[in-house]
Design a protein around this motif. Structure first.
Motif, mmCIF file in Angstrom:
data_model
loop_
_atom_site.group_PDB
_atom_site.id
_atom_site.type_symbol
_atom_site.label_atom_id
_atom_site.label_comp_id
_atom_site.label_asym_id
_atom_site.label_seq_id
_atom_site.Cartn_x
_atom_site.Cartn_y
_atom_site.Cartn_z
ATOM 1 N N LYS A 109 0.833 -1.202 0.000
ATOM 2 C CA LYS A 109 0.000 0.000 0.000
ATOM 3 C C LYS A 109 0.870 1.255 0.000
ATOM 4 O O LYS A 109 0.614 2.189 -0.759
ATOM 5 N N THR A 110 1.907 1.268 0.821
ATOM 6 C CA THR A 110 2.811 2.412 0.871
ATOM 7 C C THR A 110 3.486 2.614 -0.478
ATOM 8 O O THR A 110 3.565 3.735 -0.982
ATOM 9 N N ALA A 111 3.955 1.536 -1.067
ATOM 10 C CA ALA A 111 4.626 1.622 -2.369
ATOM 11 C C ALA A 111 3.678 2.154 -3.438
ATOM 12 O O ALA A 111 4.069 2.992 -4.265
ATOM 13 N N ALA A 116 14.470 8.583 -3.937
ATOM 14 C CA ALA A 116 14.172 9.812 -3.188
ATOM 15 C C ALA A 116 13.019 9.658 -2.200
ATOM 16 O O ALA A 116 13.138 10.046 -1.041
ATOM 17 N N VAL A 117 11.894 9.089 -2.639
ATOM 18 C CA VAL A 117 10.720 9.018 -1.767
ATOM 19 C C VAL A 117 10.937 8.035 -0.614
ATOM 20 O O VAL A 117 10.689 8.378 0.552
ATOM 21 N N LEU A 118 11.398 6.835 -0.912
ATOM 22 C CA LEU A 118 11.591 5.841 0.155
ATOM 23 C C LEU A 118 12.627 6.292 1.186
ATOM 24 O O LEU A 118 12.372 6.159 2.396
ATOM 25 N N PRO A 119 13.765 6.846 0.774
ATOM 26 C CA PRO A 119 14.684 7.376 1.790
ATOM 27 C C PRO A 119 14.065 8.498 2.626
ATOM 28 O O PRO A 119 14.309 8.594 3.829
ATOM 29 N N ALA A 176 8.647 15.122 -3.537
ATOM 30 C CA ALA A 176 7.794 15.660 -2.470
ATOM 31 C C ALA A 176 6.350 15.206 -2.652
ATOM 32 O O ALA A 176 5.657 14.882 -1.677
ATOM 33 N N GLY A 177 5.887 15.151 -3.905
ATOM 34 C CA GLY A 177 4.527 14.673 -4.169
ATOM 35 C C GLY A 177 4.337 13.235 -3.740
ATOM 36 O O GLY A 177 3.306 12.875 -3.166
ATOM 37 N N GLY A 178 5.316 12.389 -4.003
ATOM 38 C CA GLY A 178 5.248 10.998 -3.563
ATOM 39 C C GLY A 178 5.267 10.884 -2.049
ATOM 40 O O GLY A 178 4.520 10.090 -1.454
ATOM 41 N N TYR A 179 6.109 11.686 -1.411
ATOM 42 C CA TYR A 179 6.201 11.703 0.056
ATOM 43 C C TYR A 179 4.850 12.119 0.666
ATOM 44 O O TYR A 179 4.342 11.461 1.569
#
Length: 135
Positions: free
Chosen positions: A4-6, A65-68, A125-128
């Motif tokens: 779900k997070t991915a 970028a998003v996962l880190p 940032a949008g993914g975060y």
């Protein structure tokens, strides 16, 4: 990380990328690219190639970028990692073109690298935010 997070990370990243680049290419800088590239530019882009780029690039932004940023719990990490990735990706394209193509405009490369840096930072940032608010 859960599936779900991915999925939320990818969806937020992908949508941010499409929206921001669509505004940039379709409204803000359309004439700039046409004027800089002249006869090199197609009357309309090959959409299948563009779709492949967006699909793969969004995945790279999520992983690099998003996962880190999610692990660090920091939007700043998303921006910084996204900016570095964007500069590397767009820089590789633009600097290679400067080195290999006759009459490739320096202004085009500088603007495109700046845009790629900003776009990828915003995209990360949008993914975060997608994960933080909806995941």
């Amino acid at each position: 990380m859960t599936t779900k997070t991915a999925l939320f990370a990818y969806a937020g990243t992908f949508l941010t990328l499409l929206i921001c680049d669509g505004i940039w290419l379709g409204l803000i800088a359309r004439n700039f690219y046409r004027d800089q590239q002249g006869a090199l530019m197609l009357p309309s882009p090959y959409l299948a190639s563009a779709h492949l780029f967006y699909l793969f690039f969004a995945a790279a932004v999520v992983v690099l970028a998003v996962l880190p940023a999610l692990s660090a719990g920091s939007i700043a990490t998303a921006f910084v990692h996204g900016a570095i990735l964007g500069l590397a990706a767009y820089g590789a394209y633009d600097i290679t073109n400067l080195a290999t193509l006759r009459s490739w405009p320096l202004a085009m490369s500088l603007v495109d690298m700046a845009w790629g840096t900003a776009l990828t930072a915003l995209t990360a940032a949008g993914g975060y935010f997608a994960v933080r608010f909806f995941g």
